[in-house]
Design a protein around this motif. Structure first.
Motif, PDB file in Angstrom:
ATOM      1  N   ILE A  18       0.665  -1.221  -0.018  1.00 21.36           N
ATOM      2  CA  ILE A  18       0.130   0.110  -0.021  1.00 21.36           C
ATOM      3  C   ILE A  18       0.966   1.175  -0.223  1.00 21.36           C
ATOM      4  O   ILE A  18       1.980   1.271   0.652  1.00 21.36           O
ATOM      5  CB  ILE A  18      -0.804  -0.003   1.332  1.00 21.36           C
ATOM      6  CG1 ILE A  18      -1.833  -1.204   1.323  1.00 21.36           C
ATOM      7  CG2 ILE A  18      -1.575   1.456   1.449  1.00 21.36           C
ATOM      8  CD1 ILE A  18      -2.768  -1.447   2.267  1.00 21.36           C
ATOM      9  N   GLY A  19       0.559   2.135  -0.844  1.00 22.56           N
ATOM     10  CA  GLY A  19       0.984   3.532  -0.632  1.00 22.56           C
ATOM     11  C   GLY A  19       0.169   4.742  -0.181  1.00 22.56           C
ATOM     12  O   GLY A  19      -1.200   4.607  -0.666  1.00 22.56           O
ATOM     13  N   ILE A  20       0.176   5.645   0.556  1.00 22.34           N
ATOM     14  CA  ILE A  20      -0.433   6.704   0.862  1.00 22.34           C
ATOM     15  C   ILE A  20       0.204   8.032   0.482  1.00 22.34           C
ATOM     16  O   ILE A  20       1.477   8.365   0.648  1.00 22.34           O
ATOM     17  CB  ILE A  20      -0.464   6.713   2.472  1.00 22.34           C
ATOM     18  CG1 ILE A  20      -1.371   5.059   2.757  1.00 22.34           C
ATOM     19  CG2 ILE A  20      -1.624   7.646   2.880  1.00 22.34           C
ATOM     20  CD1 ILE A  20      -1.109   5.097   4.394  1.00 22.34           C
ATOM     21  N   LEU A  21      -0.716   8.716  -0.298  1.00 20.28           N
ATOM     22  CA  LEU A  21      -0.403   9.952  -0.892  1.00 20.28           C
ATOM     23  C   LEU A  21      -1.640  10.761  -0.915  1.00 20.28           C
ATOM     24  O   LEU A  21      -2.592  10.319  -0.888  1.00 20.28           O
ATOM     25  CB  LEU A  21       0.606   9.806  -2.118  1.00 20.28           C
ATOM     26  CG  LEU A  21       0.003   9.166  -3.521  1.00 20.28           C
ATOM     27  CD1 LEU A  21      -0.980   9.635  -4.060  1.00 20.28           C
ATOM     28  CD2 LEU A  21       1.241   8.709  -4.129  1.00 20.28           C
ATOM     29  N   TYR A  22      -1.348  12.163  -1.543  1.00 17.99           N
ATOM     30  CA  TYR A  22      -2.414  13.004  -1.431  1.00 17.99           C
ATOM     31  C   TYR A  22      -2.569  13.529  -3.013  1.00 17.99           C
ATOM     32  O   TYR A  22      -1.410  13.525  -3.557  1.00 17.99           O
ATOM     33  CB  TYR A  22      -2.442  13.990  -0.430  1.00 17.99           C
ATOM     34  CG  TYR A  22      -1.843  15.421  -0.928  1.00 17.99           C
ATOM     35  CD1 TYR A  22      -2.708  16.259  -1.385  1.00 17.99           C
ATOM     36  CD2 TYR A  22      -0.520  15.710  -0.889  1.00 17.99           C
ATOM     37  CE1 TYR A  22      -2.063  17.731  -1.940  1.00 17.99           C
ATOM     38  CE2 TYR A  22       0.054  16.845  -1.137  1.00 17.99           C
ATOM     39  CZ  TYR A  22      -0.488  17.764  -1.574  1.00 17.99           C
ATOM     40  OH  TYR A  22      -0.412  19.063  -2.065  1.00 17.99           O
ATOM     41  N   MET A  23      -3.812  14.107  -3.249  1.00 15.29           N
ATOM     42  CA  MET A  23      -3.844  14.539  -4.721  1.00 15.29           C
ATOM     43  C   MET A  23      -4.562  15.885  -4.354  1.00 15.29           C
ATOM     44  O   MET A  23      -5.687  15.870  -3.394  1.00 15.29           O
ATOM     45  CB  MET A  23      -4.543  13.804  -5.598  1.00 15.29           C
ATOM     46  CG  MET A  23      -3.746  12.571  -6.231  1.00 15.29           C
ATOM     47  SD  MET A  23      -4.173  11.762  -7.759  1.00 15.29           S
ATOM     48  CE  MET A  23      -5.797  10.973  -7.226  1.00 15.29           C
ATOM     49  N   ASN A  24      -4.397  16.703  -5.064  1.00 15.67           N
ATOM     50  CA  ASN A  24      -5.509  18.088  -5.225  1.00 15.67           C
ATOM     51  C   ASN A  24      -5.565  18.476  -6.490  1.00 15.67           C
ATOM     52  O   ASN A  24      -5.053  17.843  -7.704  1.00 15.67           O
ATOM     53  CB  ASN A  24      -4.675  19.132  -4.347  1.00 15.67           C
ATOM     54  CG  ASN A  24      -3.478  19.622  -5.004  1.00 15.67           C
ATOM     55  OD1 ASN A  24      -3.080  19.473  -6.104  1.00 15.67           O
ATOM     56  ND2 ASN A  24      -2.513  20.293  -4.067  1.00 15.67           N
ATOM     57  N   ASP A  66      -9.773  21.233  -2.357  1.00 14.23           N
ATOM     58  CA  ASP A  66      -9.988  20.038  -1.934  1.00 14.23           C
ATOM     59  C   ASP A  66      -8.822  19.147  -1.967  1.00 14.23           C
ATOM     60  O   ASP A  66      -8.132  19.251  -2.920  1.00 14.23           O
ATOM     61  CB  ASP A  66     -11.112  19.448  -2.515  1.00 14.23           C
ATOM     62  CG  ASP A  66     -12.432  20.103  -2.112  1.00 14.23           C
ATOM     63  OD1 ASP A  66     -12.489  20.602  -0.920  1.00 14.23           O
ATOM     64  OD2 ASP A  66     -13.102  20.088  -2.991  1.00 14.23           O
ATOM     65  N   PHE A  67      -8.479  18.477  -1.056  1.00 12.95           N
ATOM     66  CA  PHE A  67      -7.183  17.686  -0.884  1.00 12.95           C
ATOM     67  C   PHE A  67      -7.622  16.386  -0.661  1.00 12.95           C
ATOM     68  O   PHE A  67      -8.631  15.980   0.042  1.00 12.95           O
ATOM     69  CB  PHE A  67      -6.385  18.197   0.148  1.00 12.95           C
ATOM     70  CG  PHE A  67      -5.790  19.567  -0.187  1.00 12.95           C
ATOM     71  CD1 PHE A  67      -4.633  19.582  -0.867  1.00 12.95           C
ATOM     72  CD2 PHE A  67      -6.381  20.536   0.498  1.00 12.95           C
ATOM     73  CE1 PHE A  67      -4.497  21.146  -1.185  1.00 12.95           C
ATOM     74  CE2 PHE A  67      -6.034  21.859   0.479  1.00 12.95           C
ATOM     75  CZ  PHE A  67      -4.913  22.169  -0.538  1.00 12.95           C
ATOM     76  N   PHE A  68      -7.139  15.133  -1.299  1.00 15.91           N
ATOM     77  CA  PHE A  68      -7.937  13.754  -1.347  1.00 15.91           C
ATOM     78  C   PHE A  68      -6.543  12.868  -0.821  1.00 15.91           C
ATOM     79  O   PHE A  68      -5.461  13.026  -1.333  1.00 15.91           O
ATOM     80  CB  PHE A  68      -8.340  13.476  -2.487  1.00 15.91           C
ATOM     81  CG  PHE A  68      -9.286  14.059  -3.110  1.00 15.91           C
ATOM     82  CD1 PHE A  68     -10.548  14.269  -2.625  1.00 15.91           C
ATOM     83  CD2 PHE A  68      -8.731  15.169  -4.350  1.00 15.91           C
ATOM     84  CE1 PHE A  68     -11.490  15.291  -3.311  1.00 15.91           C
ATOM     85  CE2 PHE A  68      -9.672  16.065  -4.671  1.00 15.91           C
ATOM     86  CZ  PHE A  68     -11.175  16.038  -4.104  1.00 15.91           C
ATOM     87  N   LEU A  69      -6.830  12.285   0.213  1.00 17.02           N
ATOM     88  CA  LEU A  69      -5.938  11.075   0.607  1.00 17.02           C
ATOM     89  C   LEU A  69      -6.413   9.637   0.248  1.00 17.02           C
ATOM     90  O   LEU A  69      -7.424   9.700   0.184  1.00 17.02           O
ATOM     91  CB  LEU A  69      -5.608  11.147   2.061  1.00 17.02           C
ATOM     92  CG  LEU A  69      -4.657  12.366   2.374  1.00 17.02           C
ATOM     93  CD1 LEU A  69      -4.927  12.552   3.896  1.00 17.02           C
ATOM     94  CD2 LEU A  69      -3.385  11.933   2.163  1.00 17.02           C
TER      95      LEU A  69
END
Length: 198
Positions: A66-72, A195-198
């Protein structure tokens, strides 16, 4: 997937598992809870805090499950392109708001909300972006803004030390852990429509 791999197997089998993530304290907390809940007799787990490009590469190369990162809205097209090229899928866990982290004695620490103009005199502290060194691969939610003073670091301890000693600031998603960041750090809402998404 985790339940199938770990809860459905014999407790005598050695468990292996890897997570690669950007520098998020909530991810450290979740990993700790996972290990406590699984409580395997034998295990070899990896928890790796790293850059966006390395999170993607770790999962692509099976170093991590699993990798955890954010997008906007700014970085989403670029991140999605890199995920597609790596045959990976982004699954949104939740959306978050952006906050500013400062030391409790910082001149902005008592504000109820911060705007970008409030930050202009202060040093922006952020994590390095790795091999691509692009704003599209930043993990700070406000790295897309043009800060006059920047310092990039590679670890959380250095970042928090510089927040205190240089009256610097960084950004976060408010999902912070006081055990990891201490009581001397204050999170203040940042006024933005992004908005930011994780």
């Amino acid at each position: 997937m985790l339940e199938q791999q770990y809860l459905g197997t014999s407790s005598s089998e050695k468990k292996t598992f890897g997570i690669s993530t950007q520098h998020y304290t909530f991810a450290v907390n979740a990993f700790s809870q996972l290990v406590q809940e699984l409580n395997p007799e034998e295990f070899d787990f990896i928890f790796r805090e790293t850059t966006v490009s390395e999170v993607i590469n770790d999962v692509k190369c099976y170093k991590s499950e699993i990798g955890i990162l954010y997008m906007n809205p700014f970085n989403k097209p670029t991140i999605q392109r890199h995920l597609r090229e790596a045959n990976l899928v982004f699954t949104e866990l939740f959306s978050v708001s952006s906050y500013i982290l400062v030391g409790k004695n910082h001149p902005l620490a008592s504000k109820k909300e911060i705007q970008f103009r409030d930050l202009r005199p202060y040093i922006f502290l952020s994590f390095g972006k790795g091999e691509f060194n692009s704003r599209y691969f930043s993990e700070e939610t406000l790295d897309i803004l043009d800060h006059r003073k920047n310092i990039r670091v590679s670890d959380r301890s250095t970042l928090f030390y510089l927040i205190h000693t240089l009256n610097g600031f960084t950004t976060c998603t408010k999902m912070i852990d006081k055990d990891l960041q201490g009581e001397d750090i204050v999170a203040i809402p940042f006024k933005t429509d992004e908005d930011f998404f994780l």
